[in-house]
Design a protein around this motif. Structure first.
Motif, PDB file in Angstrom:
ATOM      1  N   UNK A 158     -16.985  -1.688  -4.152  1.00 16.49           N
ATOM      2  CA  UNK A 158     -15.522  -1.812  -4.105  1.00 16.49           C
ATOM      3  C   UNK A 158     -14.548  -0.146  -4.598  1.00 16.49           C
ATOM      4  N   UNK A 159     -15.532   0.529  -5.433  1.00 14.09           N
ATOM      5  CA  UNK A 159     -14.330   2.080  -4.517  1.00 14.09           C
ATOM      6  C   UNK A 159     -14.723   2.629  -3.460  1.00 14.09           C
ATOM      7  N   UNK A 160     -15.706   2.000  -2.725  1.00  6.61           N
ATOM      8  CA  UNK A 160     -15.660   2.658  -1.029  1.00  6.61           C
ATOM      9  C   UNK A 160     -14.809   1.709  -0.907  1.00  6.61           C
ATOM     10  N   UNK A 161     -14.366   1.023  -1.032  1.00  3.13           N
ATOM     11  CA  UNK A 161     -13.354  -0.018  -0.148  1.00  3.13           C
ATOM     12  C   UNK A 161     -11.740   0.373  -0.666  1.00  3.13           C
ATOM     13  N   UNK A 162     -11.672   1.368  -2.067  1.00  3.04           N
ATOM     14  CA  UNK A 162     -10.607   1.363  -2.223  1.00  3.04           C
ATOM     15  C   UNK A 162     -10.048   2.794  -1.699  1.00  3.04           C
ATOM     16  N   UNK A 163     -11.275   3.896  -1.551  1.00  5.98           N
ATOM     17  CA  UNK A 163     -10.885   5.195  -0.549  1.00  5.98           C
ATOM     18  C   UNK A 163     -11.362   5.137   0.996  1.00  5.98           C
ATOM     19  N   UNK A 164     -11.381   4.102   1.279  1.00  2.00           N
ATOM     20  CA  UNK A 164     -10.761   4.010   2.666  1.00  2.00           C
ATOM     21  C   UNK A 164      -9.027   3.123   3.143  1.00  2.00           C
ATOM     22  N   UNK A 165      -9.257   2.237   1.529  1.00  3.71           N
ATOM     23  CA  UNK A 165      -7.446   1.631   2.039  1.00  3.71           C
ATOM     24  C   UNK A 165      -6.770   2.534   1.404  1.00  3.71           C
ATOM     25  N   UNK A 166      -7.186   3.614   1.128  1.00  2.07           N
ATOM     26  CA  UNK A 166      -6.048   4.869   1.248  1.00  2.07           C
ATOM     27  C   UNK A 166      -6.061   5.351   2.462  1.00  2.07           C
ATOM     28  N   UNK A 167      -7.046   5.437   2.416  1.00  2.00           N
ATOM     29  CA  UNK A 167      -7.151   6.116   4.399  1.00  2.00           C
ATOM     30  C   UNK A 167      -6.475   5.679   5.539  1.00  2.00           C
ATOM     31  N   UNK A 168      -6.564   4.570   5.440  1.00  4.94           N
ATOM     32  CA  UNK A 168      -5.345   3.768   6.161  1.00  4.94           C
ATOM     33  C   UNK A 168      -4.104   3.003   5.753  1.00  4.94           C
ATOM     34  N   UNK A 169      -4.110   3.433   4.773  1.00  2.62           N
ATOM     35  CA  UNK A 169      -2.482   3.472   4.078  1.00  2.62           C
ATOM     36  C   UNK A 169      -1.516   4.198   4.578  1.00  2.62           C
ATOM     37  N   UNK A 170      -0.244   3.822   5.264  1.00  3.13           N
ATOM     38  CA  UNK A 170       0.367   4.052   6.821  1.00  3.13           C
ATOM     39  C   UNK A 170       1.058   5.146   6.077  1.00  3.13           C
ATOM     40  N   UNK A 171       1.708   5.341   4.931  1.00  3.00           N
ATOM     41  CA  UNK A 171       1.856   6.636   4.468  1.00  3.00           C
ATOM     42  C   UNK A 171       0.451   8.284   4.584  1.00  3.00           C
ATOM     43  N   UNK A 172      -0.870   7.900   4.957  1.00  3.42           N
ATOM     44  CA  UNK A 172      -1.759   8.919   4.747  1.00  3.42           C
ATOM     45  C   UNK A 172      -1.653   9.084   6.765  1.00  3.42           C
ATOM     46  N   UNK A 173      -1.664   7.743   7.382  1.00  4.93           N
ATOM     47  CA  UNK A 173      -1.748   7.443   8.725  1.00  4.93           C
ATOM     48  C   UNK A 173      -0.749   8.691   9.173  1.00  4.93           C
ATOM     49  N   UNK A 174       0.462   8.317   8.623  1.00  4.29           N
ATOM     50  CA  UNK A 174       1.684   9.135   9.601  1.00  4.29           C
ATOM     51  C   UNK A 174       1.447  10.706   9.273  1.00  4.29           C
ATOM     52  N   UNK A 175       0.709  11.077   8.630  1.00  3.28           N
ATOM     53  CA  UNK A 175       0.719  12.208   7.708  1.00  3.28           C
ATOM     54  C   UNK A 175      -0.327  12.935   7.718  1.00  3.28           C
ATOM     55  N   UNK A 176      -1.126  12.487   8.212  1.00  8.95           N
ATOM     56  CA  UNK A 176      -2.843  12.704   9.037  1.00  8.95           C
ATOM     57  C   UNK A 176      -2.605  13.543  10.347  1.00  8.95           C
ATOM     58  N   UNK A 177      -1.169  13.222  11.227  1.00 10.99           N
ATOM     59  CA  UNK A 177      -1.404  14.313  12.259  1.00 10.99           C
ATOM     60  C   UNK A 177       0.142  14.929  12.598  1.00 10.99           C
ATOM     61  N   UNK A 178       0.382  15.512  11.026  1.00 12.66           N
ATOM     62  CA  UNK A 178       1.792  16.336  11.475  1.00 12.66           C
ATOM     63  C   UNK A 178       1.585  17.862  10.182  1.00 12.66           C
ATOM     64  N   UNK A 179       2.069  18.071  10.541  1.00 10.57           N
ATOM     65  CA  UNK A 179       1.884  19.621   9.467  1.00 10.57           C
ATOM     66  C   UNK A 179       3.053  19.292   8.336  1.00 10.57           C
ATOM     67  N   UNK A 180       3.439  18.219   8.004  1.00  7.53           N
ATOM     68  CA  UNK A 180       4.197  17.947   6.223  1.00  7.53           C
ATOM     69  C   UNK A 180       3.326  17.993   5.195  1.00  7.53           C
ATOM     70  N   UNK A 181       3.236  18.733   4.162  1.00 10.86           N
ATOM     71  CA  UNK A 181       2.472  18.985   2.921  1.00 10.86           C
ATOM     72  C   UNK A 181       2.312  18.486   2.143  1.00 10.86           C
ATOM     73  N   UNK A 182       3.178  16.978   1.953  1.00  7.82           N
ATOM     74  CA  UNK A 182       2.826  15.757   0.957  1.00  7.82           C
ATOM     75  C   UNK A 182       1.795  15.101   0.572  1.00  7.82           C
ATOM     76  N   UNK A 183       0.959  15.192   2.363  1.00  7.62           N
ATOM     77  CA  UNK A 183      -0.699  14.955   1.841  1.00  7.62           C
ATOM     78  C   UNK A 183      -1.386  15.578   0.978  1.00  7.62           C
ATOM     79  N   UNK A 184      -1.267  16.944   1.847  1.00  4.91           N
ATOM     80  CA  UNK A 184      -1.931  17.754   1.104  1.00  4.91           C
ATOM     81  C   UNK A 184      -1.547  17.631  -0.518  1.00  4.91           C
ATOM     82  N   UNK A 185      -0.572  18.224  -0.525  1.00  2.00           N
ATOM     83  CA  UNK A 185      -0.950  18.226  -2.257  1.00  2.00           C
ATOM     84  C   UNK A 185      -1.064  16.760  -3.136  1.00  2.00           C
ATOM     85  N   UNK A 186      -0.554  15.431  -2.765  1.00  2.00           N
ATOM     86  CA  UNK A 186      -1.115  14.861  -3.479  1.00  2.00           C
ATOM     87  C   UNK A 186      -2.681  14.505  -3.142  1.00  2.00           C
ATOM     88  N   UNK A 187      -3.625  14.619  -2.565  1.00  2.00           N
ATOM     89  CA  UNK A 187      -4.396  14.840  -2.694  1.00  2.00           C
ATOM     90  C   UNK A 187      -5.828  15.722  -3.260  1.00  2.00           C
TER      91      UNK A 187
END
Length: 319
Positions: free
Chosen positions: A227-256
């Motif tokens: 279930x912990x692994x499931x939560x981690x994968x869902x984190x990656x697949x959340x829309x905001x993470x997917x949106x910022x994974x391919x750009x140079x905004x720094x909110x994802x970096x700070x959040x992680x």
């Protein structure tokens, strides 16, 4: 101008050393994997999260210091990173550390296998296809975010060309001066390739490390491994993470990095081991350097650290 040249160049220059980008990055990561075997962590997940924090810290700080001193040349960058990583490896393999690396690799594989439930395999497949999509976009499309082109990327392009930090009039408010630490992660592929290709891929790897951190937080709260692994994968697949994974905004970096700091602060609170305090401190320091407002997040974490430090202050001072 020279700045426009690097901003408009999509593929590496012929005289670039882009072929060294992946080997040197992998060597830095491996050196800290070896180091984390020498550091006393209680769980395999701690090693993986910590090694990425240490690797990012080395990449950021060496670039920052070279740029600050006016010596940001690729040859100097390669030399210092390889030298530091070699010293880390030498320290890690002393006392039979190389045997521990081989045995621990088998242990880590066993821990990973436990998480492969049918639903997690399906989510892993989605993560794989999403990553391929982001990688292709990062390779064939230029940076296109408003903030990317306004103030995140111009200062690092200028630093690469001038070999030093120079403040550009790109700040939105007078109290900000770019670049921050997060932008130095974008500088890493740019200085090797002398192009903007691969710059958009940096946050993809940050998001992938976020999977490990969310998994670790789940395990800290005594949630099962699958279930912990499931939560981690869902984190990656959340829309905001997917949106910022391919750009140079720094909110994802700070959040992680906030999640990293929170995880190791909680681990220190529960187990009072200095190794967790050190990793949390490195993560917090980098986070403050990425965004001024992160200072408030660091203050939020202090109740997990200060009481335990005060309670066992004699033991820690002796250590």
């Amino acid at each position: 101008s020279d700045l426009k040249v690097i901003k408009n160049r999509r593929s590496p220059r012929k005289d670039s050393m882009s072929f060294l980008l992946i080997p040197i990055t992998c060597f830095i990561v491996f050196s800290y994997y070896a180091l984390c075997l020498r550091i006393h962590f209680l769980f395999p997940r701690d090693r993986f999260i910590a090694l990425f924090i240490f690797s990012f810290a080395q990449i950021i700080l060496i670039q920052f210091l070279l740029a600050l001193w006016g010596g940001l040349y690729l040859s100097s960058l390669i030399f210092l990173n390889l030298s530091l990583s070699l010293m880390v490896c030498f320290f890690a393999i002393q006392g039979g550390g190389h045997k521990k690396i081989l045995s621990t690799l088998k242990e880590d594989k066993t821990c990973i296998r436990v998480c492969f439930t049918p639903e997690n395999k399906f989510l892993l497949l989605l993560v794989f296809f999403a990553s391929i999509w982001i990688i292709l976009a990062g390779i064939f499309l230029p940076p296109r975010g408003v903030d990317d082109l306004t103030y995140h990327l111009p200062p690092i392009y200028q630093a690469i060309q001038k070999h030093r930090l120079e403040l550009l009039p790109v700040e939105l408010k007078s109290q900000f001066a770019f670049p921050f630490y997060a932008e130095f992660l974008f500088m890493w592929p740019a200085i090797f390739t002398h192009s903007q290709q691969y710059v958009d891929l940096v946050q993809l790897f940050i998001a992938l490390t976020g999977i490990l951190t969310v998994y670790g937080l789940g395990r800290y709260m005594k949630i099962s491994k699958d279930v912990s692994c499931l939560l981690g994968l869902l984190f990656f697949l959340s829309p905001i993470v997917l949106m910022q994974s391919g750009c140079n905004y720094i909110d994802l970096i700070v959040g992680v990095f906030f999640l990293n700091s929170l995880y190791f602060a909680l681990m220190f609170y529960r187990y009072q081991k200095l190794s967790y305090l050190y990793v949390s401190a490195v993560s917090m320091g980098l986070m403050i350097g990425m965004k001024y407002t992160a200072l408030m997040l660091v203050l939020f974490l202090q109740p997990f650290i200060i009481p335990k430090l005060y309670k066992r202050r004699g033991h820690f001072l002796a250590y």
